[in-house]
Scaffold this active site. Structure first.
Site, mmCIF file in Angstrom:
data_model
loop_
_atom_site.group_PDB
_atom_site.id
_atom_site.type_symbol
_atom_site.label_atom_id
_atom_site.label_comp_id
_atom_site.label_asym_id
_atom_site.label_seq_id
_atom_site.Cartn_x
_atom_site.Cartn_y
_atom_site.Cartn_z
ATOM 1 N N ASP A 141 0.999 -1.083 0.073
ATOM 2 C CA ASP A 141 0.051 0.069 0.303
ATOM 3 C C ASP A 141 0.836 1.313 0.321
ATOM 4 O O ASP A 141 0.453 2.236 0.582
ATOM 5 C CB ASP A 141 -0.822 0.108 1.097
ATOM 6 C CG ASP A 141 -2.187 -0.756 1.200
ATOM 7 O OD1 ASP A 141 -2.106 -1.290 0.301
ATOM 8 O OD2 ASP A 141 -2.601 -1.688 2.472
ATOM 9 N N CYS A 221 -18.776 3.674 1.000
ATOM 10 C CA CYS A 221 -18.337 2.473 1.431
ATOM 11 C C CYS A 221 -18.143 3.216 3.038
ATOM 12 O O CYS A 221 -17.555 4.007 3.145
ATOM 13 C CB CYS A 221 -17.042 2.179 0.822
ATOM 14 S SG CYS A 221 -16.258 0.059 2.172
#
Length: 380
Positions: A141, A221
């Site tokens: 990430d 989300c």
């Protein structure tokens, strides 16, 4: 490279997978760097604004489909999987108790980023000892890498309709990391999508963030709203958050493949600070320094104290009515930021509405009892 002929890359690839297991990875796969067939979908997703406030997604879009631009000379990507599911995750018992805080199960323990990156670096060091020359670079990430498509190509699983990677022997409770290398290792067979006609993840999503199979509108989300989003959470979503204060696991919980979820072998992922069962009021009582101290080395720390208070305030508004909740919300309201204050005001209003409803219910119940009692015989 001069070692192209002297090295048996098939043997080396097998050793890499063995070394990966020794370093604590659950699975290792290898793929090429061709991601050209993902560019259009990425561009469309961005054009629709589904990335929300994640401006970094708009930057370096070409890098996402061209790993060789991150490390010149890259020929292969070694994709690694690390399971994080703990033995007793207490999913239902925590979600069903509105007084408790639900934290996405990947974030209960130590932050995985450094842990995985360090182990990928060690894997690169092991590989380099068997090559005359090797350039490598680990990612977790930490750069514009399309980790799920790469993992899919490397045979670690397939991208499900919720956009997460699913492995038919481990479900989806795992982290992913990549090691870019400039050697021509043999590649693994890509995984085959096995979602079939199942749409359980789409139906279960509290905010209907999965707008179509394999497409998530981050703006809806809960994971995005509670982690990535730094501002005011739209009113329409607040009651839908329930007691989820950091992330959401609903789409994974309902996925039938997660019956195969593998228990982690990494002690670092076990819960800290009773994060798997902690009370909302206990967390809301933290000062900023307590937040920083208690989230040291945790992924939770990245959202900052302000968003932490914001998220818990919403959860307290969604909790069952309690005078104690109203008192604590009011106390924090006196010295919080304007952004947190807006969410506290909403939460207090929710609690007062529930109080009025309880009082009304109590009056109706009492009236019904009196009516029944009047109709009873004297000797009943």
């Amino acid at each position: 490279m001069s070692d192209l002929v002297s090295i048996n890359y098939q043997v080396l690839a097998e050793k890499i997978k063995t070394w990966g297991k020794e370093l604590g990875f659950s699975q290792i796969g290898i793929c090429d760097i061709d991601l050209s067939n993902h560019q259009e979908a990425l561009d469309t997703w961005l054009a629709k604004g589904y990335h929300g406030d994640m401006d970094y997604m708009e930057r370096n879009t070409q890098l996402r489909t061209h790993p060789e631009q991150l490390l010149p000379g890259t020929m292969r990507v070694i994709s690694a999987r690390m399971d994080y599911l703990i033995p007793d995750a207490k999913f239902a018992s925590t979600l069903d108790d509105t007084n408790k805080a639900y934290i996405s199960r990947y974030a209960l323990g130590r932050d995985y980023h450094k842990l995985m990156r360090n182990r990928l670096k060690k894997l690169g060091e092991k590989i380099s000892k068997h090559c005359q020359s090797l350039n490598y670079r680990p990612f977790v990430d930490s750069a514009p890498v399309l980790e799920r498509p790469l993992a899919e190509k490397a045979g670690l699983g397939w991208v499900g309709k919720h956009s997460l990677l699913i492995n038919n022997e481990a479900g989806s409770w795992f982290f992913l990391g990549e090691l870019l290398v400039d050697i021509p290792l043999p590649v693994d067979q890509p995984s085959t999508n096995q979602c079939g006609s199942c749409v359980a993840c789409i139906k279960i999503c509290p905010t209907q963030a999965i707008v179509e199979p394999y497409v998530v509108d981050a703006r809806r989300c809960i994971s995005y709203l509670t982690i990535e989003h730094r501002g005011i959470i739209p009113t329409e979503f607040r009651s839908l958050l329930g007691n989820r204060i950091y992330g959401c696991d609903d789409c994974q919980l309902v996925c039938p493949w997660n019956k195969f979820g593998q228990i982690t072998q990494t002690d670092d992922f076990k819960p800290r600070n009773n994060f798997d069962t902690v009370e909302l009021l206990d967390l809301f009582a933290w000062s900023e320094q307590q937040f920083l101290d208690n989230t040291q080395g945790s992924p939770i720390r990245r959202i900052g104290f302000e968003c932490w208070q914001r998220n818990i305030a919403i959860a307290l508004g969604n909790a069952a009515y309690s005078d104690q909740i109203i008192d604590q919300l009011s106390q924090v309201r006196a010295h919080c930021s304007p952004m947190v204050g807006e969410h506290i005001d909403w939460a207090i209003d929710q609690q007062l509405t529930k109080k009025r409803q309880l009082n009304q219910h109590s009056r109706l119940t009492a009236r019904l009892i009196r009516t029944v009692e009047k109709g009873l015989p004297r000797d009943a």
